[in-house]
Design a protein around this motif. Structure first.
Motif, PDB file in Angstrom:
ATOM      1  N   ARG A  65       0.833  -1.215   0.000  1.00 39.68           N
ATOM      2  CA  ARG A  65       0.000   0.000   0.000  1.00 39.68           C
ATOM      3  C   ARG A  65       0.857   1.250   0.000  1.00 39.68           C
ATOM      4  NH1 ARG A  65      -4.590   0.013   4.338  1.00 39.68           N
ATOM      5  NH2 ARG A  65      -4.939   1.978   3.301  1.00 39.68           N
ATOM      6  N   ILE A  66       1.991   1.213   0.703  1.00 40.08           N
ATOM      7  CA  ILE A  66       2.879   2.369   0.740  1.00 40.08           C
ATOM      8  C   ILE A  66       3.477   2.606  -0.637  1.00 40.08           C
ATOM      9  CG2 ILE A  66       5.025   3.252   1.716  1.00 40.08           C
ATOM     10  CD1 ILE A  66       4.271   1.765   4.300  1.00 40.08           C
ATOM     11  N   ARG A  67       3.945   1.533  -1.293  1.00 36.29           N
ATOM     12  CA  ARG A  67       4.507   1.691  -2.645  1.00 36.29           C
ATOM     13  C   ARG A  67       3.464   2.214  -3.620  1.00 36.29           C
ATOM     14  NH1 ARG A  67       7.079  -3.235  -1.477  1.00 36.29           N
ATOM     15  NH2 ARG A  67       5.448  -4.357  -2.564  1.00 36.29           N
ATOM     16  N   THR A  68       2.240   1.722  -3.512  1.00 38.23           N
ATOM     17  CA  THR A  68       1.177   2.186  -4.400  1.00 38.23           C
ATOM     18  C   THR A  68       0.900   3.667  -4.176  1.00 38.23           C
ATOM     19  OG1 THR A  68       0.209  -0.009  -4.379  1.00 38.23           O
ATOM     20  CG2 THR A  68      -1.205   1.788  -5.111  1.00 38.23           C
ATOM     21  N   ALA A  69       0.874   4.082  -2.920  1.00 32.71           N
ATOM     22  CA  ALA A  69       0.635   5.492  -2.632  1.00 32.71           C
ATOM     23  C   ALA A  69       1.756   6.363  -3.168  1.00 32.71           C
ATOM     24  CB  ALA A  69       0.486   5.693  -1.122  1.00 32.71           C
ATOM     25  N   ILE A  70       3.001   5.910  -3.022  1.00 35.80           N
ATOM     26  CA  ILE A  70       4.133   6.683  -3.546  1.00 35.80           C
ATOM     27  C   ILE A  70       4.064   6.755  -5.067  1.00 35.80           C
ATOM     28  CG2 ILE A  70       6.641   6.671  -3.814  1.00 35.80           C
ATOM     29  CD1 ILE A  70       6.786   5.523  -0.966  1.00 35.80           C
ATOM     30  N   ARG A  71       3.722   5.634  -5.709  1.00 28.43           N
ATOM     31  CA  ARG A  71       3.624   5.637  -7.172  1.00 28.43           C
ATOM     32  C   ARG A  71       2.504   6.554  -7.656  1.00 28.43           C
ATOM     33  NH1 ARG A  71       1.544   0.871  -8.312  1.00 28.43           N
ATOM     34  NH2 ARG A  71       3.264  -0.152  -7.415  1.00 28.43           N
ATOM     35  N   ASP A  72       1.370   6.517  -6.986  1.00 28.59           N
ATOM     36  CA  ASP A  72       0.269   7.399  -7.380  1.00 28.59           C
ATOM     37  C   ASP A  72       0.651   8.855  -7.209  1.00 28.59           C
ATOM     38  OD1 ASP A  72      -1.214   5.206  -7.982  1.00 28.59           O
ATOM     39  OD2 ASP A  72      -2.419   5.263  -6.143  1.00 28.59           O
ATOM     40  N   ARG A  73       1.320   9.180  -6.102  1.00 31.68           N
ATOM     41  CA  ARG A  73       1.756  10.563  -5.893  1.00 31.68           C
ATOM     42  C   ARG A  73       2.758  10.983  -6.960  1.00 31.68           C
ATOM     43  NH1 ARG A  73       2.027  14.151  -1.495  1.00 31.68           N
ATOM     44  NH2 ARG A  73      -0.006  13.240  -1.118  1.00 31.68           N
ATOM     45  N   GLU A  74       3.645  10.081  -7.325  1.00 33.20           N
ATOM     46  CA  GLU A  74       4.634  10.385  -8.349  1.00 33.20           C
ATOM     47  C   GLU A  74       3.958  10.650  -9.695  1.00 33.20           C
ATOM     48  OE1 GLU A  74       8.126   7.990 -10.708  1.00 33.20           O
ATOM     49  OE2 GLU A  74       7.750   7.514  -8.605  1.00 33.20           O
ATOM     50  N   LEU A  75       2.949   9.856 -10.031  1.00 30.03           N
ATOM     51  CA  LEU A  75       2.257  10.064 -11.300  1.00 30.03           C
ATOM     52  C   LEU A  75       1.489  11.389 -11.315  1.00 30.03           C
ATOM     53  CD1 LEU A  75       0.924   6.484 -12.014  1.00 30.03           C
ATOM     54  CD2 LEU A  75       2.728   7.715 -13.225  1.00 30.03           C
ATOM     55  N   ARG A  76       0.950  11.773 -10.158  1.00 28.98           N
ATOM     56  CA  ARG A  76       0.218  13.039 -10.108  1.00 28.98           C
ATOM     57  C   ARG A  76       1.136  14.241 -10.217  1.00 28.98           C
ATOM     58  NH1 ARG A  76      -2.808  10.720  -5.700  1.00 28.98           N
ATOM     59  NH2 ARG A  76      -1.414  11.831  -4.327  1.00 28.98           N
ATOM     60  N   THR A  77       2.355  14.130  -9.674  1.00 31.52           N
ATOM     61  CA  THR A  77       3.242  15.292  -9.630  1.00 31.52           C
ATOM     62  C   THR A  77       4.297  15.276 -10.722  1.00 31.52           C
ATOM     63  OG1 THR A  77       4.690  14.181  -8.059  1.00 31.52           O
ATOM     64  CG2 THR A  77       2.954  15.584  -7.162  1.00 31.52           C
ATOM     65  N   ALA A  78       4.265  14.306 -11.623  1.00 32.45           N
ATOM     66  CA  ALA A  78       5.311  14.201 -12.637  1.00 32.45           C
ATOM     67  C   ALA A  78       5.233  15.306 -13.677  1.00 32.45           C
ATOM     68  CB  ALA A  78       5.227  12.846 -13.327  1.00 32.45           C
ATOM     69  N   PHE A  79       4.072  15.834 -13.925  1.00 32.22           N
ATOM     70  CA  PHE A  79       3.922  16.772 -15.026  1.00 32.22           C
ATOM     71  C   PHE A  79       3.505  18.157 -14.532  1.00 32.22           C
ATOM     72  CE2 PHE A  79       3.150  12.556 -16.797  1.00 32.22           C
ATOM     73  CZ  PHE A  79       4.188  12.522 -17.711  1.00 32.22           C
ATOM     74  N   LEU A  80       4.157  18.627 -13.500  1.00 32.40           N
ATOM     75  CA  LEU A  80       3.895  19.991 -13.046  1.00 32.40           C
ATOM     76  C   LEU A  80       4.466  20.988 -14.037  1.00 32.40           C
ATOM     77  CD1 LEU A  80       4.662  19.729  -9.243  1.00 32.40           C
ATOM     78  CD2 LEU A  80       2.455  19.922 -10.327  1.00 32.40           C
ATOM     79  N   ALA A  81       3.818  22.108 -14.165  1.00 30.66           N
ATOM     80  CA  ALA A  81       4.309  23.133 -15.082  1.00 30.66           C
ATOM     81  C   ALA A  81       5.628  23.686 -14.544  1.00 30.66           C
ATOM     82  CB  ALA A  81       3.281  24.248 -15.209  1.00 30.66           C
ATOM     83  N   GLN A  82       6.635  23.668 -15.386  1.00 30.14           N
ATOM     84  CA  GLN A  82       7.946  24.163 -14.985  1.00 30.14           C
ATOM     85  C   GLN A  82       8.090  25.617 -15.408  1.00 30.14           C
ATOM     86  OE1 GLN A  82      10.175  22.182 -13.294  1.00 30.14           O
ATOM     87  NE2 GLN A  82       8.481  20.735 -13.238  1.00 30.14           N
ATOM     88  N   ARG A  83       8.854  26.344 -14.620  1.00 28.69           N
ATOM     89  CA  ARG A  83       9.093  27.741 -14.997  1.00 28.69           C
ATOM     90  C   ARG A  83      10.106  27.797 -16.129  1.00 28.69           C
ATOM     91  NH1 ARG A  83      10.499  30.724  -9.539  1.00 28.69           N
ATOM     92  NH2 ARG A  83      11.491  28.766  -9.132  1.00 28.69           N
ATOM     93  N   ASP A  84       9.904  28.716 -17.014  1.00 26.49           N
ATOM     94  CA  ASP A  84      10.818  28.904 -18.130  1.00 26.49           C
ATOM     95  C   ASP A  84      11.905  29.877 -17.701  1.00 26.49           C
ATOM     96  OD1 ASP A  84      12.057  29.043 -20.550  1.00 26.49           O
ATOM     97  OD2 ASP A  84      10.513  30.263 -21.525  1.00 26.49           O
ATOM     98  N   PRO A  85      13.164  29.426 -17.582  1.00 23.82           N
ATOM     99  CA  PRO A  85      14.208  30.354 -17.145  1.00 23.82           C
ATOM    100  C   PRO A  85      14.553  31.400 -18.197  1.00 23.82           C
ATOM    101  CG  PRO A  85      15.139  28.210 -17.632  1.00 23.82           C
ATOM    102  CD  PRO A  85      13.653  28.084 -17.748  1.00 23.82           C
ATOM    103  N   ASP A  86      14.177  31.156 -19.462  1.00 27.53           N
ATOM    104  CA  ASP A  86      14.489  32.116 -20.519  1.00 27.53           C
ATOM    105  C   ASP A  86      13.325  33.049 -20.826  1.00 27.53           C
ATOM    106  OD1 ASP A  86      17.056  31.139 -20.895  1.00 27.53           O
ATOM    107  OD2 ASP A  86      16.333  29.541 -22.216  1.00 27.53           O
ATOM    108  N   ALA A  87      12.315  33.063 -19.981  1.00 26.64           N
ATOM    109  CA  ALA A  87      11.178  33.934 -20.232  1.00 26.64           C
ATOM    110  C   ALA A  87      11.596  35.392 -20.093  1.00 26.64           C
ATOM    111  CB  ALA A  87      10.057  33.611 -19.256  1.00 26.64           C
ATOM    112  N   GLN A  88      10.857  36.267 -20.785  1.00 27.48           N
ATOM    113  CA  GLN A  88      11.169  37.689 -20.775  1.00 27.48           C
ATOM    114  C   GLN A  88      10.989  38.251 -19.360  1.00 27.48           C
ATOM    115  OE1 GLN A  88       8.840  39.923 -23.499  1.00 27.48           O
ATOM    116  NE2 GLN A  88       9.930  41.822 -23.118  1.00 27.48           N
ATOM    117  N   GLY A  89      11.976  39.006 -18.913  1.00 24.81           N
ATOM    118  CA  GLY A  89      11.914  39.614 -17.603  1.00 24.81           C
ATOM    119  C   GLY A  89      12.426  38.732 -16.480  1.00 24.81           C
TER     120      GLY A  89
END
Length: 104
Positions: A65-89
């Motif tokens: 159950r612990i591994r399943t919870a960690i895997r589910d959390r990983e799948l939910r947080t894998a595709f967070l929007a990343q900041r663009d370091p080359d953005a204007q300003g």
């Protein structure tokens, strides 16, 4: 506690019913409504206590159950929007003490 309540559930309900009838006959409607409200609140508190006790008695968590919870959390947080370091300003992050070849 829960077994004792289940075993005496009908007795308790009959006693509460008789008590409310006696109270209604003796004192009137206002006291009967107050008793009903008090009984409802007490029943809700007992229900919450039983729910908390049942939740705590779930047993230890298995490694699966612990591994399943960690895997589910990983799948939910894998595709967070990343900041663009080359953005204007936005200044590019740099390590301290390094020379900056792009600003020369």
């Amino acid at each position: 506690m829960l077994r004792a309540f289940r075993a005496h559930r009908t007795h308790i309900s009959v006693l509460l019913f008789l008590f409310s009838e006696v109270l209604l006959a003796q004192t009137g409607l206002l006291s009967a409504v107050a008793l009903a409200a008090t009984t409802a609140v007490a029943a809700a508190l007992v229900l919450c206590a039983v729910a908390v006790a049942a939740a705590r008695a779930g047993g230890p968590l298995t490694p699966t159950r612990i591994r399943t919870a960690i895997r589910d959390r990983e799948l939910r947080t894998a595709f967070l929007a990343q900041r663009d370091p080359d953005a204007q300003g936005r200044r590019r992050p740099r390590a301290p003490g390094r020379p900056v070849p792009t600003t020369a």
